[in-house]
Structure formats: C-alpha cells, structure tokens
Motif scaffolding. Structure first.
Motif, PDB file in Angstrom:
ATOM      1  N   THR A  33       6.937  19.055 -19.712  1.00  0.00           N
ATOM      2  CA  THR A  33       5.705  19.167 -20.333  1.00  0.00           C
ATOM      3  C   THR A  33       5.588  19.117 -21.682  1.00  0.00           C
ATOM      4  OG1 THR A  33       4.908  20.222 -18.165  1.00  0.00           O
ATOM      5  CG2 THR A  33       3.281  20.366 -20.051  1.00  0.00           C
ATOM      6  N   VAL A  34       6.085  20.036 -22.196  1.00  0.00           N
ATOM      7  CA  VAL A  34       6.299  20.126 -23.804  1.00  0.00           C
ATOM      8  C   VAL A  34       6.574  18.814 -24.485  1.00  0.00           C
ATOM      9  CG1 VAL A  34       7.182  21.271 -25.775  1.00  0.00           C
ATOM     10  CG2 VAL A  34       6.305  22.511 -23.797  1.00  0.00           C
ATOM     11  N   ILE A  35       7.472  18.087 -23.900  1.00  0.00           N
ATOM     12  CA  ILE A  35       8.197  16.768 -24.334  1.00  0.00           C
ATOM     13  C   ILE A  35       7.378  15.647 -24.216  1.00  0.00           C
ATOM     14  CG2 ILE A  35       9.780  15.093 -23.758  1.00  0.00           C
ATOM     15  CD1 ILE A  35      11.956  17.323 -23.234  1.00  0.00           C
ATOM     16  N   GLU A  36       6.416  15.673 -23.122  1.00  0.00           N
ATOM     17  CA  GLU A  36       5.387  14.860 -22.950  1.00  0.00           C
ATOM     18  C   GLU A  36       4.218  15.009 -24.001  1.00  0.00           C
ATOM     19  OE1 GLU A  36       3.637  14.490 -19.089  1.00  0.00           O
ATOM     20  OE2 GLU A  36       5.608  14.549 -18.174  1.00  0.00           O
ATOM     21  N   ASN A  37       3.881  16.216 -24.129  1.00  0.00           N
ATOM     22  CA  ASN A  37       2.684  16.554 -25.193  1.00  0.00           C
ATOM     23  C   ASN A  37       3.409  16.137 -26.626  1.00  0.00           C
ATOM     24  OD1 ASN A  37       1.206  17.383 -23.213  1.00  0.00           O
ATOM     25  ND2 ASN A  37       1.739  19.415 -23.639  1.00  0.00           N
ATOM     26  N   LEU A  38       4.399  16.507 -26.779  1.00  0.00           N
ATOM     27  CA  LEU A  38       5.269  16.068 -28.116  1.00  0.00           C
ATOM     28  C   LEU A  38       5.181  14.572 -28.293  1.00  0.00           C
ATOM     29  CD1 LEU A  38       7.878  18.838 -28.672  1.00  0.00           C
ATOM     30  CD2 LEU A  38       5.866  18.657 -29.759  1.00  0.00           C
ATOM     31  N   GLU A  39       5.539  13.924 -27.454  1.00  0.00           N
ATOM     32  CA  GLU A  39       5.714  12.235 -27.565  1.00  0.00           C
ATOM     33  C   GLU A  39       4.308  11.696 -27.569  1.00  0.00           C
ATOM     34  OE1 GLU A  39       7.765  11.507 -23.907  1.00  0.00           O
ATOM     35  OE2 GLU A  39       9.761  11.614 -24.951  1.00  0.00           O
ATOM     36  N   LEU A  40       3.330  12.287 -27.181  1.00  0.00           N
ATOM     37  CA  LEU A  40       1.906  11.716 -27.362  1.00  0.00           C
ATOM     38  C   LEU A  40       1.481  11.991 -28.605  1.00  0.00           C
ATOM     39  CD1 LEU A  40      -0.051  13.204 -23.991  1.00  0.00           C
ATOM     40  CD2 LEU A  40       0.712  10.818 -24.604  1.00  0.00           C
ATOM     41  N   VAL A  41       1.731  13.008 -29.389  1.00  0.00           N
ATOM     42  CA  VAL A  41       1.438  13.125 -30.837  1.00  0.00           C
ATOM     43  C   VAL A  41       2.336  12.410 -31.749  1.00  0.00           C
ATOM     44  CG1 VAL A  41       0.009  15.067 -30.453  1.00  0.00           C
ATOM     45  CG2 VAL A  41       2.357  15.434 -30.844  1.00  0.00           C
ATOM     46  N   GLY A  42       3.543  12.180 -31.081  1.00  0.00           N
ATOM     47  CA  GLY A  42       4.653  11.320 -32.029  1.00  0.00           C
ATOM     48  C   GLY A  42       5.557  12.424 -32.659  1.00  0.00           C
ATOM     49  N   SER A  43       5.822  13.501 -32.266  1.00  0.00           N
ATOM     50  CA  SER A  43       6.617  14.593 -32.693  1.00  0.00           C
ATOM     51  C   SER A  43       8.071  14.451 -32.044  1.00  0.00           C
ATOM     52  CB  SER A  43       6.041  16.062 -32.441  1.00  0.00           C
ATOM     53  OG  SER A  43       4.988  16.236 -32.994  1.00  0.00           O
ATOM     54  N   ASP A  44       9.177  14.992 -32.872  1.00  0.00           N
ATOM     55  CA  ASP A  44      10.371  14.789 -32.559  1.00  0.00           C
ATOM     56  C   ASP A  44      10.543  15.687 -31.171  1.00  0.00           C
ATOM     57  OD1 ASP A  44      13.335  14.139 -32.620  1.00  0.00           O
ATOM     58  OD2 ASP A  44      13.848  16.064 -34.058  1.00  0.00           O
ATOM     59  N   THR A  45      11.513  15.139 -30.344  1.00  0.00           N
ATOM     60  CA  THR A  45      11.845  15.900 -29.068  1.00  0.00           C
ATOM     61  C   THR A  45      13.259  16.146 -28.941  1.00  0.00           C
ATOM     62  OG1 THR A  45      12.030  13.825 -28.009  1.00  0.00           O
ATOM     63  CG2 THR A  45       9.683  15.115 -27.953  1.00  0.00           C
ATOM     64  N   ALA A  46      14.121  15.790 -29.961  1.00  0.00           N
ATOM     65  CA  ALA A  46      15.586  15.709 -29.704  1.00  0.00           C
ATOM     66  C   ALA A  46      15.931  17.187 -29.276  1.00  0.00           C
ATOM     67  CB  ALA A  46      16.285  15.383 -31.167  1.00  0.00           C
ATOM     68  N   SER A  47      15.378  17.993 -29.847  1.00  0.00           N
ATOM     69  CA  SER A  47      16.035  19.666 -29.442  1.00  0.00           C
ATOM     70  C   SER A  47      15.734  19.970 -28.076  1.00  0.00           C
ATOM     71  CB  SER A  47      15.521  20.642 -30.464  1.00  0.00           C
ATOM     72  OG  SER A  47      14.007  20.531 -30.334  1.00  0.00           O
ATOM     73  N   LEU A  48      14.533  19.595 -27.790  1.00  0.00           N
ATOM     74  CA  LEU A  48      14.033  19.690 -26.384  1.00  0.00           C
ATOM     75  C   LEU A  48      14.883  19.078 -25.191  1.00  0.00           C
ATOM     76  CD1 LEU A  48      10.305  20.138 -26.710  1.00  0.00           C
ATOM     77  CD2 LEU A  48      11.961  21.964 -26.253  1.00  0.00           C
ATOM     78  N   ASN A  49      15.133  17.656 -25.769  1.00  0.00           N
ATOM     79  CA  ASN A  49      16.200  16.808 -24.827  1.00  0.00           C
ATOM     80  C   ASN A  49      17.379  17.525 -24.718  1.00  0.00           C
ATOM     81  OD1 ASN A  49      14.184  14.851 -24.188  1.00  0.00           O
ATOM     82  ND2 ASN A  49      14.534  13.796 -26.093  1.00  0.00           N
ATOM     83  N   LYS A  50      17.994  18.349 -25.697  1.00  0.00           N
ATOM     84  CA  LYS A  50      19.304  18.974 -25.593  1.00  0.00           C
ATOM     85  C   LYS A  50      18.987  19.995 -24.630  1.00  0.00           C
ATOM     86  CE  LYS A  50      22.823  21.003 -28.636  1.00  0.00           C
ATOM     87  NZ  LYS A  50      23.223  21.261 -29.750  1.00  0.00           N
ATOM     88  N   GLU A  51      18.028  20.928 -24.701  1.00  0.00           N
ATOM     89  CA  GLU A  51      17.728  21.874 -23.865  1.00  0.00           C
ATOM     90  C   GLU A  51      17.532  21.537 -22.554  1.00  0.00           C
ATOM     91  OE1 GLU A  51      14.587  25.712 -22.938  1.00  0.00           O
ATOM     92  OE2 GLU A  51      14.181  24.318 -24.839  1.00  0.00           O
ATOM     93  N   VAL A  52      17.072  20.452 -22.004  1.00  0.00           N
ATOM     94  CA  VAL A  52      16.899  19.979 -21.002  1.00  0.00           C
ATOM     95  C   VAL A  52      18.492  19.319 -20.372  1.00  0.00           C
ATOM     96  CG1 VAL A  52      16.229  17.708 -19.586  1.00  0.00           C
ATOM     97  CG2 VAL A  52      14.660  18.960 -21.010  1.00  0.00           C
ATOM     98  N   SER A  53      19.295  18.997 -21.050  1.00  0.00           N
ATOM     99  CA  SER A  53      20.408  18.612 -20.817  1.00  0.00           C
ATOM    100  C   SER A  53      21.320  19.807 -20.395  1.00  0.00           C
ATOM    101  CB  SER A  53      21.408  17.936 -21.836  1.00  0.00           C
ATOM    102  OG  SER A  53      22.644  17.471 -21.614  1.00  0.00           O
TER     103      SER A  53
END
Length: 135
Positions: A84-104
C-alpha cells in the motif's frame, strides 16, 4: 514347551525390530535438531516409544507449525502494508527502492518459513502413521 519358546523368541525379535525401525524413522525425522535428535535417539535406544510419547511429539511439532503459521500471517500483513505504501509513493512519484527491498526480504523470509512448515507437516504425518501402526 518348544512352541512357547518359539513364540517368545519371535515376540522378542519383533519388539527389537520395531525398536530399531523407530530409531531409524525418528533419526530421519529430526535431522536438523542436533542436540534434540541425540536426546531422542538415546531415549529410543533405552526404551521403546509408547503411543503417548508419539502423541506428545506430534503435539510439539503441531505447536511449532502453529507458531510458524502465525509468523506467515504477520509477514502477509506486513507485505500488504508495504504494498500500500509503495502504491502511494508511486502515485506521488517518490522512490520505492528501499521498500521494494523490504518486500523482497519479507518474501524470502516467508518462503523459508513455508519450507519449514512443509517439513514439519511431513514429520507430523509420519508420526501419525507410526502412531496408527502402534494403535
């Protein structure tokens, strides 16, 4: 008289054979638990397992499985929150790399726990089969 001796010998041999089979079976079940495995194997060598002891072992393994299933549920909830946080960050154009790593990392942890649960299920099934044989 001779027939009674033969029956006694057969019964003793059968009991010894069962005891040896239990030792081998449990040795295969508990490979990863070094100290616990040695303790159980020594116990088996000293005396034959009873149905109650097998029930207790199944109960312990089931308890471990339950705790691991709870861990999987916690990971699932955390993954949903992070998604959910990643979706929200992508909507506002923020970096999601650290969260993608956490998902992994969470996914890998969940996968390891799932593999452990499968191993526990297999052990529980084998103990159940052993219990059925003894009942």
């Amino acid at each position: 008289m001779e027939e009674k001796m033969s029956m006694d010998i057969i019964q003793t041999t059968t009991q010894k054979s069962l005891k040896d089979e239990w030792s081998l079976l449990l040795h295969n079940f508990l490979k990863e638990d070094g100290k616990k495995q040695n303790k159980i194997l020594n116990s088996i060598k000293e005396k034959a397992l009873t149905v109650d002891q097998i029930k207790m072992m199944r109960k312990e393994l089931s308890s471990k499985r339950k705790k691991m299933n709870q861990s999987i549920e916690k990971i699932k909830i955390k993954l949903e929150q992070v998604a959910t946080v990643i979706e929200n960050l992508e909507l506002v154009g923020s970096d999601t790399a650290s969260l993608n790593k956490e998902v992994s990392l969470l996914s890998n942890e969940g996968e390891k726990i799932s593999e452990t649960i499968l191993a526990l299920d297999s052990k529980i099934k084998k103990l159940h089969e052993l219990q059925e044989l003894l009942s």
